[in-house]
Design an enzyme around this catalytic site. Structure first.
Site, short mmCIF file in Angstrom:
data_model
loop_
_atom_site.label_atom_id
_atom_site.label_comp_id
_atom_site.label_asym_id
_atom_site.label_seq_id
_atom_site.Cartn_x
_atom_site.Cartn_y
_atom_site.Cartn_z
N LYS A 74 0.77 -0.97 -0.06
CA LYS A 74 0.01 0.07 -0.05
C LYS A 74 0.90 1.23 -0.17
O LYS A 74 0.81 2.27 -0.73
CB LYS A 74 -0.68 0.02 1.21
CG LYS A 74 -1.42 1.29 1.63
CD LYS A 74 -2.41 1.23 2.77
CE LYS A 74 -1.98 1.45 4.06
NZ LYS A 74 -1.42 2.80 4.45
N ASN A 75 1.85 1.17 0.94
CA ASN A 75 2.72 2.49 0.92
C ASN A 75 3.67 2.67 0.07
O ASN A 75 4.46 3.42 -0.07
CB ASN A 75 3.25 2.50 2.59
CG ASN A 75 2.25 2.77 3.46
OD1 ASN A 75 1.20 3.05 3.26
ND2 ASN A 75 2.63 2.47 4.79
N CYS A 82 -4.92 12.25 13.37
CA CYS A 82 -5.78 10.89 13.12
C CYS A 82 -5.47 10.09 14.60
O CYS A 82 -4.80 10.73 15.65
CB CYS A 82 -5.41 10.20 12.16
SG CYS A 82 -3.61 9.40 12.39
N ARG A 131 0.29 14.38 13.60
CA ARG A 131 0.93 14.09 12.06
C ARG A 131 0.75 15.50 11.19
O ARG A 131 -0.04 15.49 10.21
CB ARG A 131 -0.21 12.99 11.25
CG ARG A 131 -0.04 11.77 12.10
CD ARG A 131 -0.29 10.40 11.70
NE ARG A 131 0.19 9.98 10.69
CZ ARG A 131 -0.14 9.19 9.94
NH1 ARG A 131 -1.23 8.44 10.06
NH2 ARG A 131 0.58 8.94 8.77
N ASP A 173 4.84 0.27 12.24
CA ASP A 173 3.70 -0.18 11.56
C ASP A 173 3.49 -1.79 12.05
O ASP A 173 2.34 -2.08 11.54
CB ASP A 173 3.64 -0.11 9.96
CG ASP A 173 3.31 1.36 9.71
OD1 ASP A 173 3.55 1.43 8.55
OD2 ASP A 173 3.02 2.29 10.48
N ARG A 175 -8.41 -0.63 4.90
CA ARG A 175 -7.76 0.39 4.06
C ARG A 175 -6.32 -0.30 3.83
O ARG A 175 -5.83 0.07 2.79
CB ARG A 175 -7.54 1.51 5.09
CG ARG A 175 -8.74 2.21 5.60
CD ARG A 175 -8.51 3.58 6.31
NE ARG A 175 -7.46 4.07 5.66
CZ ARG A 175 -6.89 5.42 6.16
NH1 ARG A 175 -7.16 5.94 7.28
NH2 ARG A 175 -5.90 6.07 5.42
#
Ligand code: EPZ
Length: 417
Positions: free
Chosen positions: A22-23, A116, A121, A304, A396
């Site tokens: 994803k990243n 968030c 952030r 993560d 997500r």
């Protein structure tokens, strides 16, 4: 809103295939804005965040065509340079259009991403770097309004190796006049995957994979094709799933070379695992022992993976001290893990986990992407039934999570909450 239900206590068994990262896909999709033409991306993961990114780019004028084995991205006609609040608030990575839009069009209007669940952030380092490249940045009505005649190469020293900050500045620098040096650049593999895509587009970048990126701007770039790298965090999550259920799992298409810190820590817990080229074999072994971790920028232990490792440690023998140095609020999963019987005490940026013999299934609430993954893992390791609510967080960042876990023998299904 859906919920995921897990009947825990069953060791996982079988093989799982890791999807595209994803990243890496998110900045690479943004990078297609840098030049008109047809790009082809393969191994793009099918995730909610990717769908959001495509919606954002479509609003800007980009057209997508699904191919048999990939995604065609036509970035020829841009009709807007605005990333609206409703999209940015659902996916803060939308700020990644800032650098490419300023580089291609000389302007961008991007909603300031709010905070968030895991922290404030801010994007001050993104903006400071762009200003050093000559961009005029104004903040108005919750939006960043950026404009520049022509980007100028600059020597930028990042206060913190911000991942998307490095990516925004790297993309902008490819079309700046002259040389840009980004010092204290993020070294995450996803930054390198973006840099490789930019090189394929004709960008001149040296220092890929190091903390000093040197970019010599060019007049224009060309569209390119690229295969998205595999997702190291998804791979690490399945490693944790095998560990917490004491299962026997083979993880295929795993970016082993990007997981050294995570693999080392799992080996320290006593997990029996064998690593081949892009495959990790986990075998059942005795009880795991508690191990301390401290999250750091790459190549350190990734933030993560912190929540997933904490879930595993809650069933280990002994104590594990988990120090979170990247985000100021990334312990939202602790109170939910405690509902399952985990013995965890938080003080400042440290969580002290005392392993317990068992966890008991219970209804829990997901708060952010990786926290929800840790709750699923704990549910897999718990006795009885766990319900994870607000699973849109999971969708997500994990492709077909319950299908992949069911294929590994887990009793897991989705229900309307
Ligand atoms: C990226 O977020 C990832 N997202 C995150 O993954 C990941 O957790 C994070 O990097 C750290 O590895 C994407 O790549 C899309 P940062 P990013 O900028 O770029 C501070 C997931 O689960 N900071 O490296 O937003 C910031 O407050 C997500 O997939 C500033 O102060 O992270 C934070 O404390 C979650 N000013 C720290 O740096 C800035 O201008 C790390 O942030 C930028 C960042």
């Amino acid at each position: 809103m859906d919920k995921i239900v897990i009947a825990g206590g069953k060791p996982l068994k079988g093989e799982v295939m890791i999807s595209g990262a994803k990243n890496a896909a998110l900045p690479i999709l943004a990078a297609t804005l840098l030049t008109p033409g047809l790009h082809v991306l393969t191994n793009v993961p099918n995730l909610a965040d990717i769908r959001t990114a495509k919606k954002l780019l479509a609003n800007l004028g980009v057209q997508f065509t699904d191919l048999a084995d990939g995604l065609q991205v036509d970035s020829t006609g841009l009709v807007s340079w605005e990333a609206p609040y409703d999209l940015v608030k659902t996916m803060r990575a939308a700020v990644l259009v800032l650098g490419p839009l300023v580089a291609r069009l000389g302007k961008a209007r991007v909603s300031l991403p709010g905070g968030c669940a895991i922290g404030a952030r801010p994007i001050n380092l993104h903006l400071k770097g762009l200003e050093e490249m000559g961009v005029r940045v104004a903040l108005a009505h919750g939006y960043v309004e950026a404009s520049v005649k022509r980007l100028e190469g600059a020597e930028i020293i990042l206060d913190f190796p911000t991942v998307t900050g490095t990516e925004n500045l790297l993309m902008a620098a490819t079309l700046a006049r002259g040389r840009t040096i980004i010092r204290n650049a993020a070294q995450e593999p996803e930054v390198s995957d973006l840099a490789k895509f930019l090189r394929a587009m004709g960008a001149r970048i040296e220092g890929i994979g190091t903390d000093v990126l040197i970019i010599d701007g060019v007049r224009e770039l060309q569209p390119a094709s690229h295969r998205i790298m595999p997702d190291r965090i998804e791979a690490g999550t399945y490693l944790a799933a095998a560990a917490i259920t004491r299962g026997e799992v083979t993880i295929r298409q795993a970016p082993v070379e990007h997981l050294t810190a995570v693999i080392d820590k799992f080996l320290e817990t006593g997990l029996k695992l064998k690593v081949e080229k892009d495959t990790i074999h986990v075998r059942p072994g005795g009880a795991l022992v508690g191990v301390d971790i401290k999250t750091m920028p790459y190549p350190g232990f990734p933030t993560d993976m912190q929540a997933q490792f904490m879930a595993t440690m809650s069933l280990a023998r002994g104590v594990s001290i988990i120090t979170e140095t990247i985000f100021e609020k990334r312990f939202m999963h602790v109170s939910e893990l405690r509902r399952l019987g985990a013995d965890i005490v938080v003080s400042g940026n440290q969580a002290v986990v005392r392993g317990t013999k068992t966890l008991q299934g219970a209804p829990v609430m997901a708060t952010d992407l990786r926290a929800s993954a840790s709750l699923v893992l704990a549910g897999l390791g718990a006795q009885g039934q766990t319900e994870v609510h607000r699973v849109y967080h999971l969708d997500r960042g994990y492709e077909r999570l319950e299908q992949k876990l069911s294929a590994l023998g887990a009793n897991i299904w989705r229900e309307k909450a």
